[in-house]
Scaffold this motif. Sequence first.
Motif, short mmCIF file in Angstrom:
data_model
loop_
_atom_site.label_atom_id
_atom_site.label_comp_id
_atom_site.label_asym_id
_atom_site.label_seq_id
_atom_site.Cartn_x
_atom_site.Cartn_y
_atom_site.Cartn_z
N GLU A 54 1.18 -1.01 0.45
CA GLU A 54 -0.27 -0.22 -0.18
C GLU A 54 0.74 1.06 0.17
O GLU A 54 0.27 2.29 0.04
CB GLU A 54 -1.27 -0.21 1.19
N ARG A 64 -3.21 -1.91 -9.94
CA ARG A 64 -4.63 -1.64 -9.95
C ARG A 64 -4.25 0.09 -10.34
O ARG A 64 -2.92 1.02 -10.27
CB ARG A 64 -5.53 -0.96 -8.53
N ASP A 77 -9.11 3.37 -10.02
CA ASP A 77 -9.76 2.67 -9.20
C ASP A 77 -9.57 2.84 -7.52
O ASP A 77 -10.65 2.90 -7.53
CB ASP A 77 -8.52 0.92 -9.37
N ASP A 78 -8.63 3.55 -7.35
CA ASP A 78 -8.14 4.22 -5.96
C ASP A 78 -9.18 5.34 -6.25
O ASP A 78 -9.84 5.61 -4.57
CB ASP A 78 -6.83 4.62 -6.17
N ARG A 118 -12.47 3.62 -5.14
CA ARG A 118 -12.31 3.62 -3.61
C ARG A 118 -13.05 4.52 -2.52
O ARG A 118 -13.28 4.24 -1.58
CB ARG A 118 -10.83 2.63 -3.29
N ALA A 125 -15.85 6.09 -2.46
CA ALA A 125 -16.92 4.52 -1.87
C ALA A 125 -16.91 4.39 -1.43
O ALA A 125 -18.06 4.40 -0.14
CB ALA A 125 -16.79 3.46 -2.76
N ASN A 126 -16.45 5.05 -0.06
CA ASN A 126 -15.43 4.83 1.17
C ASN A 126 -16.34 6.22 1.95
O ASN A 126 -16.94 6.25 3.27
CB ASN A 126 -14.28 4.85 1.62
#
Length: 254
Positions: free
Chosen positions: A131, A141, A145-146, A149, A152-153
């Motif tokens: 990470e 990714r 993509d990050d 994410r 979504a969080n």
Amino acid sequence: MITRTLLAMTAGGLLAACQPAIPDSGNINTGRGVGFGDGSFEAEQRARDAALAGDGSYMPAASEVTAQPLDDGSPEATAAETARVLAATRPGGASNGLGNDAATNSGVAPVNASPSNPPPAAVNAVGISNENNFDAVSGQRSIQDDAARVAANRAQYEVVQPEALPERRNVGPNIVAYALQTNQSVGQQIYSRIGFNKARKFERACAQYGHADQAQIAFLEAGGPEKDRLGMDPDGDGFACDWDPTPFRRAAQG
């Protein structure tokens, strides 16, 4: 009388004849002292002086040295010893007490170390995680993509709005509010106190509480500050058992 004198002189002469001769310290040959007449003292003295002077004239006796014959160091002997060690350390080889044979390892053949063998896989290797490693993450990714994410969080976040604190009920008198509502100082008489043995009642009543705050609450619950049924406020300042409202007043002032 004369006979006794002669007998005494004869006995004295006999005793004198039995005494050993005393060395003459004035004679150079016999006046060396007891035990030094053989010249050994002078020899020891000369040896000691020579050892202290370091002229090499005196040297202690060498201790006995014993040794076993060394190997001749020939190439043949070296090759034979090397072959013996390799045979003992090789899996299945003869045991020579080195602990590398299968018998010593409970029948399990040891690992044969060799430059041609691959290195073992590292477990829990020290380093940064994937990470925090951009090169490693970029291969797994993309930046898009990050971003997805993160979105979504954020969608799962729940904002909790502050609410008013519930009102306390049936908790007894509030000594903080009482301290802020009053302005008299400790020891300033505001209320009348009549009675006998007020000091003794004060000590007996206050001894029942471990802290002055507890005594002040009990005092207010019993009708204080106007009344002092328990004898906890003999000076009539409205504060029981030396309770002091000053810390609460200072805290409110900031």
